[in-house]
Write a protein that holds these residues in place. Structure first.
Motif, PDB file in Angstrom:
ATOM      1  N   VAL A 274       0.827  -1.203   0.000  1.00  0.00           N
ATOM      2  CA  VAL A 274       0.000   0.000   0.000  1.00  0.00           C
ATOM      3  C   VAL A 274       0.862   1.253   0.000  1.00  0.00           C
ATOM      4  O   VAL A 274       2.043   1.215   0.315  1.00  0.00           O
ATOM      5  CB  VAL A 274      -0.954   0.042   1.215  1.00  0.00           C
TER       6      VAL A 274
ATOM      7  N   GLN B  13     -10.792  -2.215 -11.685  1.00  0.00           N
ATOM      8  CA  GLN B  13     -10.461  -2.481 -10.281  1.00  0.00           C
ATOM      9  C   GLN B  13      -8.961  -2.635 -10.143  1.00  0.00           C
ATOM     10  O   GLN B  13      -8.347  -3.351 -10.937  1.00  0.00           O
ATOM     11  CB  GLN B  13     -11.126  -3.776  -9.822  1.00  0.00           C
ATOM     12  N   VAL B  14      -8.417  -1.967  -9.156  1.00  0.00           N
ATOM     13  CA  VAL B  14      -6.991  -2.133  -8.894  1.00  0.00           C
ATOM     14  C   VAL B  14      -6.825  -3.402  -8.075  1.00  0.00           C
ATOM     15  O   VAL B  14      -7.308  -3.505  -6.957  1.00  0.00           O
ATOM     16  CB  VAL B  14      -6.415  -0.917  -8.151  1.00  0.00           C
ATOM     17  N   ILE B  15      -6.191  -4.390  -8.676  1.00  0.00           N
ATOM     18  CA  ILE B  15      -5.997  -5.676  -8.010  1.00  0.00           C
ATOM     19  C   ILE B  15      -4.920  -5.523  -6.941  1.00  0.00           C
ATOM     20  O   ILE B  15      -5.039  -5.993  -5.833  1.00  0.00           O
ATOM     21  CB  ILE B  15      -5.554  -6.766  -9.014  1.00  0.00           C
ATOM     22  N   LYS B  16      -3.835  -4.855  -7.321  1.00  0.00           N
ATOM     23  CA  LYS B  16      -2.803  -4.567  -6.323  1.00  0.00           C
ATOM     24  C   LYS B  16      -1.875  -3.476  -6.842  1.00  0.00           C
ATOM     25  O   LYS B  16      -1.832  -3.208  -8.043  1.00  0.00           O
ATOM     26  CB  LYS B  16      -2.004  -5.823  -5.971  1.00  0.00           C
ATOM     27  N   ILE B  17      -1.162  -2.856  -5.929  1.00  0.00           N
ATOM     28  CA  ILE B  17      -0.105  -1.947  -6.335  1.00  0.00           C
ATOM     29  C   ILE B  17       1.199  -2.495  -5.773  1.00  0.00           C
ATOM     30  O   ILE B  17       1.217  -3.126  -4.722  1.00  0.00           O
ATOM     31  CB  ILE B  17      -0.349  -0.499  -5.859  1.00  0.00           C
ATOM     32  N   PHE B  18       2.261  -2.292  -6.507  1.00  0.00           N
ATOM     33  CA  PHE B  18       3.545  -2.850  -6.084  1.00  0.00           C
ATOM     34  C   PHE B  18       4.671  -1.978  -6.613  1.00  0.00           C
ATOM     35  O   PHE B  18       4.490  -1.222  -7.558  1.00  0.00           O
ATOM     36  CB  PHE B  18       3.686  -4.295  -6.573  1.00  0.00           C
TER      37      PHE B  18
END
Lengths: 264, 398
Positions: free
Chosen positions: A24, A225-230
């Motif tokens: 996050v 949809q944002v699945i993840k941020i990295f």
């Protein structure tokens, strides 16, 4: 003539980091400013106002703190300001953002001209302007690099294309997104700051819109949809090449050609 | 409606709860915790909180019958029939994705007198090329172009649509995505596909410091734009394959409120800020005449030439071409520094570059800390050798 300028409050810095463990955003404090591209949009509107009897409205969607950038717009010469603020707008992607803005803009009738900055520095998508135009069913021209002429019926602009510049005439109402460097935005004026100190900023929520279906706003109204941020792949690959001139030049040539820098 | 609910009974320390949100979206007013409109639905509060104070309530997502949407379509961007390279790169990616899911690859081309150029697409292994050839489509105008795109989607129902991140693509894709109330992800740098045809879209966010992985799970078609030079174009085949389908559209739909009055050639940009490739000369360049080899390399790479502060002070280059805190900031795709030591004030103006190559004789030069490729060598040897390689490489091609 009525002109609406869409503006956005963005983080004051692009130095945002990701927590590797939780994936996050790490954001200490909320240092924010007006999206720099929007200054060109505001300046365009105010220059028009200096020539024609024009009412310039600045509109933004965001938390209550976004009032700061409306105040800034007042200090540049905007007459009116609107904040679209509602917890139900949370999690909006481009589509939901554009839809929300279009609802806010059209609330008192579609203005003659809508001006947006080309893009924002946080989202960087350059999509919201064209999507607003679609929702309002009006023509748009993106990447305007010069406003040539404006009448009550038409606006004539220069559109920046990769190899050409096209001069197009658009029937109003219309939306344009303006390129960076279309003008030199003025600094906020102290005189206008004093003059606008007591001027209200209109706050609108979902309850003020003609479409009150919650499914069209915020996370619900967002198809993406944002699945993840990295964090981006680590860029600490500092390769050091040593060897003979022929070897080094050959390796560099191969890499440049692999990376397609020798295509034309 | 999807929302976050506060379970007030489980709150131990309200102030700590308020601090969980980096966006300041949790208020504690008059002894009552609430979530305000600064909430971005990032759900960070759910992750950070260990007492179960927050609860995420999912709403029913819209349903789409994905079996009705099939194929990967590429929008063919061109200038008077001259197809942009990004289009071929997208075709290459579309074929890769299509092979994983057993879908066909389509091309959509619109314009005027474009049949010959459209035929060229048949050499790249696509299954079907749809062309709309009308006088009204001669110049890009948003309403007729959107109308044609809409007609194509309704007719073909592609599951995914890839559009080049060109001036036209960035104007047209959002417009058509909004018409279908569907998702569009801009400037993707990685694309992949799931067996259920969901497109995995990865793009940099917040100025490239963060990557975001994005899906459009419940809507079709799924739109993505991609910039030039991200993917690889397939080899052109000697034989052609696939179908070319001429499409018709009701002339009333081609009306526009935009008149194209003039099209003027643009004076070429010579600035360094917008350059995709930059060659930088540093103090390692000893004489004014030696700038010629830098210029020659730049010409071969279609690059702009820039200099460090000390080089600019020699007067061999226009001060507008200075990189660094006291000069300009650049972010090209490729930057090759020649004989540049890498002072902090210089590095600050270029360390956002995509690919940094540094050539310097001194292995300890600070520039090597910032370069992706550090070449320990003499620019007076390496540059001429590289120029020779590029030139002979070009001969082989032609």
């Amino acid at each position: 003539m009525k002109i609406t300028v869409c503006i956005k409050q963005v983080p004051g810095t692009s130095e945002v980091e990701v927590d590797e463990k939780t994936g996050v955003l790490k954001r200490d404090g909320i240092d924010s400013k007006m999206n720099p591209y929007d200054l060109f949009a505001l300046e365009s509107a105010i220059r028009i106002k200096q020539q024609f009897a024009t009412e310039v409205t600045a509109i933004t969607m965001g938390p209550p703190q976004a009032e700061e950038i409306i105040r800034e717009a007042y200090m540049m010469g905007a007459d009116d300001g609107v904040i679209l603020s509602d917890r139900r707008f949370a999690g909006s992607d481009v589509l939901a953002t554009a839809y929300t803005l279009s609802q806010g803009i059209a609330r008192d009738g579609i203005p003659d001209l809508i001006i947006c900055g080309k893009q924002t520095t946080d989202g960087d998508t350059a999509q919201v302007g064209p999507e607003i135009a679609e929702f309002l069913n009006i023509p748009h021209v993106a990447d305007v690099r010069k406003i040539i002429d404006l009448t009550s019926e038409h606006i004539k602009v220069e559109m920046d294309m990769p190899q050409t510049v096209e001069v197009v005439e658009v029937k109003l109402p219309a939306l344009i997104t303006v390129a960076k460097d279309i003008n030199e935005p003025r600094l906020p004026s102290f005189k206008l700051k004093l003059a606008s100190a007591g001027r209200p900023v209109k706050r609108l929520s979902l309850d003020d819109f003609s479409d009150q279906d919650e499914m069209n706003y915020g996370l619900n109204g967002s198809p993406t949809q944002v699945i993840k941020i990295f964090p981006p792949p680590a860029n600490d690959d500092h390769e050091i090449w040593e060897g003979s001139t022929t070897e080094l030049a050959g390796r560099l040539f191969e890499q440049l050609s692999e990376k397609k820098f020798l295509q034309r | 409606m999807a929302k976050i609910i506060i379970n007030h009974d489980k709150v131990k320390d309200p102030q700590k709860i308020v601090e969980l949100c980096p966006f300041g979206a949790i208020d504690y007013i008059n002894g009552y915790l609430s979530i305000n409109s600064a909430c971005k639905m990032c759900r960070l509060c759910l992750k950070k909180d260990t007492d179960g104070v927050f609860k995420y309530v999912e709403s029913q997502r819209p349903q789409v019958d994905k079996s009705l949407w099939n194929g990967i379509a590429v929008y063919v961007d061109h200038l008077e029939g001259d197809i942009y390279p990004v289009t071929f790169e997208l075709i290459g990616k579309a074929e890769e994705l299509a092979a994983k899911t057993g879908q066909p690859v389509y091309c959509l081309m619109m314009g005027h007198n474009i049949a010959d150029s459209a035929a060229e697409l048949m050499h790249y292994g696509v299954d079907e090329v749809f062309i709309y050839d009308y006088k009204e489509l001669e110049h890009f105008r948003i309403e007729p172009y959107t109308a044609v795109f809409e007609d194509f989607i309704k007719q073909v129902k592609p599951s995914s649509i890839l559009v080049g991140g060109t001036t036209i693509g960035r104007s047209l894709a959002p417009r058509i995505a909004a018409r279908f109330r569907t998702g569009l992800t801009a400037d993707c740098t990685v694309l992949d596909i799931q067996p259920d045809t969901n497109l995995d879209q990865i793009r940099p966010a917040f100025g490239g410091n963060i990557m975001a992985h994005i899906n459009t799970p419940d809507h079709r078609p799924q739109f993505a734009t991609v910039r030039y030079k991200i993917f690889n174009a397939p080899e052109k085949k000697g034989t052609s394959s696939g179908n070319l389908r001429r499409c018709t559209i009701d002339a009333a739909k081609l009306k526009s409120n935009i008149k194209v009055l003039e099209i003027n050639a643009k004076e070429l940009e010579t600035g360094i800020e917008d350059a995709e490739v930059i060659i930088v000369a540093g103090r390692g360049v000893k004489k004014a005449e030696d700038m010629e080899m830098i210029m020659e390399l730049a010409k071969l790479l279609n690059a702009q030439v820039a200099g460090t502060r000390s080089l600019i002070e020699t007067g061999w280059l226009d001060p507008k071409r200075q990189i660094g805190l006291s000069g300009r900031t650049v972010k090209p795709q490729l930057i090759i520094t020649c004989g540049v030591s890498g002072a902090i004030q210089f590095v600050a103006g270029m360390n956002g570059s995509e690919h940094i190559v540094a050539i310097n004789t001194d292995k300890q030069a600070p520039i090597f800390q910032n370069a992706h490729v550090g070449i320990v060598g003499d620019i007076y040897e390496i540059i001429p050798a590289l120029i020779k390689n590029i030139k002979s490489g070009m001969e082989v091609k032609s």
